[in-house]
Write a protein that holds these residues in place. Structure first.
Motif, PDB file in Angstrom:
ATOM      1  N   PRO A  88       0.815  -1.225   0.000  1.00 24.10           N
ATOM      2  CA  PRO A  88       0.000   0.000   0.000  1.00 24.10           C
ATOM      3  C   PRO A  88       0.843   1.268   0.000  1.00 24.10           C
ATOM      4  CG  PRO A  88      -0.075  -1.085   2.149  1.00 24.10           C
ATOM      5  CD  PRO A  88       0.588  -2.036   1.207  1.00 24.10           C
ATOM      6  N   ALA A  89       2.083   1.166   0.470  1.00 21.77           N
ATOM      7  CA  ALA A  89       2.947   2.341   0.455  1.00 21.77           C
ATOM      8  C   ALA A  89       3.389   2.680  -0.965  1.00 21.77           C
ATOM      9  CB  ALA A  89       4.166   2.106   1.343  1.00 21.77           C
ATOM     10  N   MET A  90       3.655   1.642  -1.795  1.00 27.79           N
ATOM     11  CA  MET A  90       4.159   1.857  -3.148  1.00 27.79           C
ATOM     12  C   MET A  90       3.041   1.954  -4.188  1.00 27.79           C
ATOM     13  SD  MET A  90       7.403   2.088  -2.777  1.00 27.79           S
ATOM     14  CE  MET A  90       7.954   1.941  -4.468  1.00 27.79           C
ATOM     15  N   SER A  91       1.959   1.219  -3.982  1.00 29.76           N
ATOM     16  CA  SER A  91       0.877   1.193  -4.969  1.00 29.76           C
ATOM     17  C   SER A  91      -0.468   1.176  -4.252  1.00 29.76           C
ATOM     18  CB  SER A  91       1.027  -0.049  -5.862  1.00 29.76           C
ATOM     19  OG  SER A  91       0.039  -0.081  -6.857  1.00 29.76           O
ATOM     20  N   PRO A  92      -0.840   2.260  -3.581  1.00 37.41           N
ATOM     21  CA  PRO A  92      -2.071   2.254  -2.764  1.00 37.41           C
ATOM     22  C   PRO A  92      -3.336   2.082  -3.588  1.00 37.41           C
ATOM     23  CG  PRO A  92      -1.165   4.478  -2.928  1.00 37.41           C
ATOM     24  CD  PRO A  92      -0.134   3.553  -3.502  1.00 37.41           C
ATOM     25  N   GLU A  93      -3.361   2.666  -4.803  1.00 41.33           N
ATOM     26  CA  GLU A  93      -4.594   2.620  -5.592  1.00 41.33           C
ATOM     27  C   GLU A  93      -4.900   1.217  -6.119  1.00 41.33           C
ATOM     28  OE1 GLU A  93      -1.225   3.044  -8.324  1.00 41.33           O
ATOM     29  OE2 GLU A  93      -1.808   4.051  -6.468  1.00 41.33           O
ATOM     30  N   ARG A  94      -3.894   0.339  -6.197  1.00 45.85           N
ATOM     31  CA  ARG A  94      -4.120  -1.024  -6.685  1.00 45.85           C
ATOM     32  C   ARG A  94      -4.014  -2.060  -5.566  1.00 45.85           C
ATOM     33  NH1 ARG A  94      -3.933  -0.891 -12.349  1.00 45.85           N
ATOM     34  NH2 ARG A  94      -2.755   0.871 -13.189  1.00 45.85           N
ATOM     35  N   PHE A  95      -3.899  -1.615  -4.323  1.00 49.64           N
ATOM     36  CA  PHE A  95      -3.679  -2.573  -3.243  1.00 49.64           C
ATOM     37  C   PHE A  95      -4.888  -3.496  -3.076  1.00 49.64           C
ATOM     38  CE2 PHE A  95      -3.254  -3.515   1.448  1.00 49.64           C
ATOM     39  CZ  PHE A  95      -2.197  -4.395   1.286  1.00 49.64           C
ATOM     40  N   TRP A  96      -6.079  -2.927  -2.915  1.00 52.08           N
ATOM     41  CA  TRP A  96      -7.308  -3.721  -2.876  1.00 52.08           C
ATOM     42  C   TRP A  96      -7.848  -3.900  -4.295  1.00 52.08           C
ATOM     43  CZ3 TRP A  96      -9.608  -6.642   0.626  1.00 52.08           C
ATOM     44  CH2 TRP A  96      -9.399  -6.422   1.985  1.00 52.08           C
TER      45      TRP A  96
END
Length: 823
Positions: A88-96
């Motif tokens: 979530p730190a590197m790619s928050p928009e694709r985490f979920w």
């Protein structure tokens, strides 16, 4: 010995003449020394041989051990993706995301041990015993299901048509905090039959940890599970709230009954069984009118007796995970919302529910529509609203079919006596079919990314990087990725083990070719004298990082799949059992039962593999320039086998006769006289030059209705071929022996577009054929979608009817690119 005895007598009888004795004794000493020297030499040689044998033995053991380990030794170059690239730190928009394509509706994070959420449902008071729906199964015989809209990042809308009702599943995400933000689900149920009494449905929302993390259930009045709180390493603290059902956004609550289950699970693949084994009929559904009917609901988990005894005898070594289920039973029509809130999202303006969710969802839909038209331009091309809706669904199903998997492949090499576990790894990939192939396939993925690269090149770069990071030190990538117990539970045992001599078409080079074409400043042209693209461009940086792995991968094909004749190639891994097969299969080529040489041998030459490597070589050369690297048949048939039956044996006691292969004539090296997809590969991958006389023959054979042409697309094998629509075994229906496949038809339409726009004597013929074939393929896939509710794995070459696994929105979704004329 006689000479030695004589010397002894002289010494005893005449001790006086010392000189003579010394002189005469010399040769005797020499004789005495000669034998010990030979013996010592023999001993030394023997010792040397022993030492050499021991050294060779231990060296052989060492080499065998080293070679045995190579299959599970990862490539030594730096990984393309950092370990925390999906965090979530590197790619928050694709985490979920909806990264669980194998279930009808569910979400998880892109992390190895994610908390997972999902939906099960069943119809109450039906004639069927228990129609529990959870994982996508063709046996469920749903009228249709699939994503209507999905942008791959922030929202999705799916429609599921069951027997007499429709479920619409929607989700929308909102960024905030440090763990991927919040999301909300909305499930809307409506009756679509004319039955007098509206169906009563039980929705079961669940959340489960995967070996790490914990959950706490919060129960309110009437046994209603109001919320679940929990924590995990990747999510921190979180809360999931189950809102009461309503008749609509502005309407009040509807009557419903509630049940919940809290249990332990030793594997995500067991969730369906846990729910099924906890169901009870002791509950009553009491409507406001006073009618009371017993219904089925989760109660207490009771494992089957045999399973309970097995667990006592052999404890599962996996850590037990928390599993919580919230069941709401209500009569249609109704609407239910489920809200996930991250504990680190402290400054949220309001909850993402009700009118707020509706507004956010509509905003995302409008943005999707604009991007879709800007990317593919179907409205500008004059397509009807219904056809545009179909195009959006095809793309959305591929985006909604992206999965995140983590686990270990099971692999074996010639140096391993038994299969080994590959190093643990992650894979972010599209899947061919949510019901039948809900996992990663190497040769499918290149076709998938042709479409996704047009929509979002970052997705293509990331998925390709995940695949290349699974490469071992030899340059081999396991062609079928079955990662984790949940994925493995859907695969027959005989297909689980992956062997390192077996390849798959390197279709990822198609995706890389597309990324190269998208480069600005002439970077996609491959012209070494043209302007160089910006070295900071994401694709150029990506190519620089993956290039060492691409080199190893390319060399692996050139060495392991090379034929005896220089410049020739052959697919390894062909079936060796020629007794039961009409034509031994070549699963590794992707064209499973397409006719090859009747007798597999090292002398085979496979033109499709040669063309794949020609494509790969061209892409490698272009990539190298950008990153500054150097670039330079015997007649056969299946007949019942002869079975000896003793005289007087009753007919019903005859042993069953298998169909076995009968060979007439001695096999010899020759061309395989089969016209079909493999014959077209020099054309499909544009290896033929536009002025090649062979192009004329290809175009003629393609257009011949007695060969490859149909009103629905090109059939996979000529209608006049002896193996056309022939079974390969008594249990093996024809697969690539006539049916129409969309991935190859896409390559054919793409090639016709190329030759129809290139200077050459066949330009006009190719352009005319392009328009005709494109119209046929697109029209049939669209018609079948309207009639059946699905995009299919293949299409019947006689009727155009969809067949095989469904939904198949892997490479069959390439129809969108044909509609948009983007190649």
């Amino acid at each position: 010995m006689g000479r030695q005895r004589h010397g002894k007598r002289v010494l005893q009888s005449d001790p006086v003449p010392h000189r003579k004795e010394e002189k005469s004794a010399v040769p005797h000493r020499k004789d005495k020394k000669k034998k010990p020297d030979i013996g010592k030499l023999f001993i030394n040689i023997s010792i040397g041989l022993c030492i050499f044998s021991l050294v060779w033995f231990f060296y052989a053991l060492y080499m065998r051990s080293t070679l045995a380990k190579r299959v599970i030794t990862l490539h030594p170059s730096p990984r393309v993706l950092d370990d925390n690239s999906t965090s979530p730190a590197m790619s928050p928009e694709r985490f979920w995301g909806s990264y669980r394509p194998q279930v009808y509706f569910g979400m998880k994070t892109r992390s190895p041990r994610s908390v997972v959420t999902g939906l099960m449902w069943m119809r109450q008071f039906s004639e069927m015993d228990v129609s529990l729906r959870h994982t996508c199964e063709q046996g469920d015989r749903l009228q249709s299901y699939g994503w209507l809209l999905h942008d791959g990042v922030s929202f999705g809308v799916q429609e599921i048509r069951d027997s007499d009702f429709t479920l619409t599943t929607e989700f929308v995400k909102r960024m905030g905090g440090e763990h991927g933000g919040d999301w909300t689900w909305r499930i809307t149920a409506k009756q679509h039959s004319s039955a007098a009494q509206a169906p009563v449905i039980s929705l079961m929302f669940y959340v489960a940890t995967d070996t790490q993390g914990s959950l706490q259930a919060h129960v309110e009045e009437r046994n209603r599970l109001g919320s679940v709180t929990g924590s995990s390493e990747e999510l921190g603290n979180f809360k999931i709230t189950f809102r009461k059902p309503s008749a609509g956004e502005a309407a009040g609550d509807k009557y419903a009954t509630y049940n919940y289950l809290k249990a332990g699970s030793q594997g995500l693949e067991k969730l369906t069984d846990i729910v099924r084994n906890s169901l009870s009929r002791r509950f009553l559904f009491s409507t406001p009118s006073g009618e009371k009917r017993p219904y089925i609901a989760v109660d207490t988990h009771k494992p089957p007796q045999h399973q309970h005894q097995h667990q006592q005898q052999q404890q599962d070594p996996r850590k037990e995970s928390d599993f919580v289920v919230h069941q709401v039973t209500v009569q249609t029509p109704f609407q239910v919302e489920v809200l996930f809130e991250s504990g680190s999202f402290r400054d949220r303006p309001d909850q993402l529910v009700g009118a707020v969710m509706t507004e956010e969802l509509e905003r995302r839909k409008a943005a999707f529509d604009l991007k879709f038209e800007r990317t593919f331009g179907l409205q500008r091309k004059g397509y009807t609203p219904s056809q545009v809706k179909f195009g959006k669904a095809a793309l959305s199903n591929m985006l909604g079919g992206m999965g995140y998997f983590y686990g270990q492949s099971v692999v074996q090499s010639a140096y391993n006596e038994y299969p080994l576990l590959y190093p643990q790894g992650a894979l972010f990939t599209a899947v061919p079919s949510r019901s039948f192939f809900p996992r990663g396939f190497l040769w499918d993925e290149g076709f998938h990314q042709l479409l996704l690269a047009r929509w979002d090149p970052q997705v293509t770069r990331e998925a390709t990087a995940h695949w290349l990071d699974l490469m071992n030190t030899e340059g081999w990538i396991p062609r079928e990725q079955i990662l984790g117990d949940e994925a493995r539970s859907k695969v027959p045992a005989e297909f689980v083990v992956q062997r390192n001599e077996n390849a798959n078409p390197p279709t990822l080079f198609l995706a890389l070719q597309e990324l190269l074409e998208q480069l600005p400043d002439g970077g996609g042209s491959g012209d070494p004298d043209g302007p160089a693209p910006d070295p900071a461009h994401p694709t150029v940086r990506f190519l620089r990082r993956i290039f060492p792995r691409l080199q190893t991968w390319f060399e692996w094909y050139n060495t392991t799949q090379a034929g005896r004749l220089p410049g020739s190639y052959r697919w390894l891994g062909r079936d060796r059992d020629t007794e039961l097969f009409l034509n031994p299969k070549t699963l590794t080529s992707g064209l499973d039962d397409y006719p090859r040489a009747s007798h597999p041998s090292p002398d085979e030459r496979h033109v499709d593999l040669r063309c794949w490597l020609a494509l790969a070589a061209g892409v490698m050369a272009r990539a190298a320039r950008l990153v500054g690297e150097p670039h330079a048949a015997a007649a056969v048939s299946l007949k019942p086998e002869r079975v000896h039956v003793p005289p007087g044996t009753p007919r019903h006691q005859f042993p069953a006769a298998r169909l076995v292969r009968v060979v007439r004539g001695t096999p010899e090296l020759q061309y395989v006289n089969a016209l079909g997809y493999v014959s077209l590969f020099p054309f499909l991958l544009q290896v033929l030059s536009p002025d090649s006389p062979r192009l004329q023959h290809v175009l003629r054979d393609m257009r011949d209705p007695e060969k490859l042409w149909t009103p629905y697309g090109l059939r996979s094998l000529s209608k006049s071929d002896p193996l056309y629509m022939k079974r390969n075994t008594e249990h093996d229906a024809p697969y690539w022996r006539g049916p129409i496949w969309i991935n190859i038809n896409y390559l054919a339409v793409r090639a016709l577009h190329h030759y129809g726009n290139a200077e050459g004597p066949y330009r006009e013929a190719a352009a005319a054929l392009y328009q005709e074939l494109r119209t046929n393929v697109v029209g049939n896939v669209y018609r079948q979608y309207l009639e059946t509710g699905y995009i299919w794995e293949q299409y019947n070459d006689t009727t155009g009817r969809g067949q095989g696994s469904h939904p198949f929105t892997g490479w069959s979704a390439l129809t969108v690119l044909m509609m948009a004329e983007q190649y």
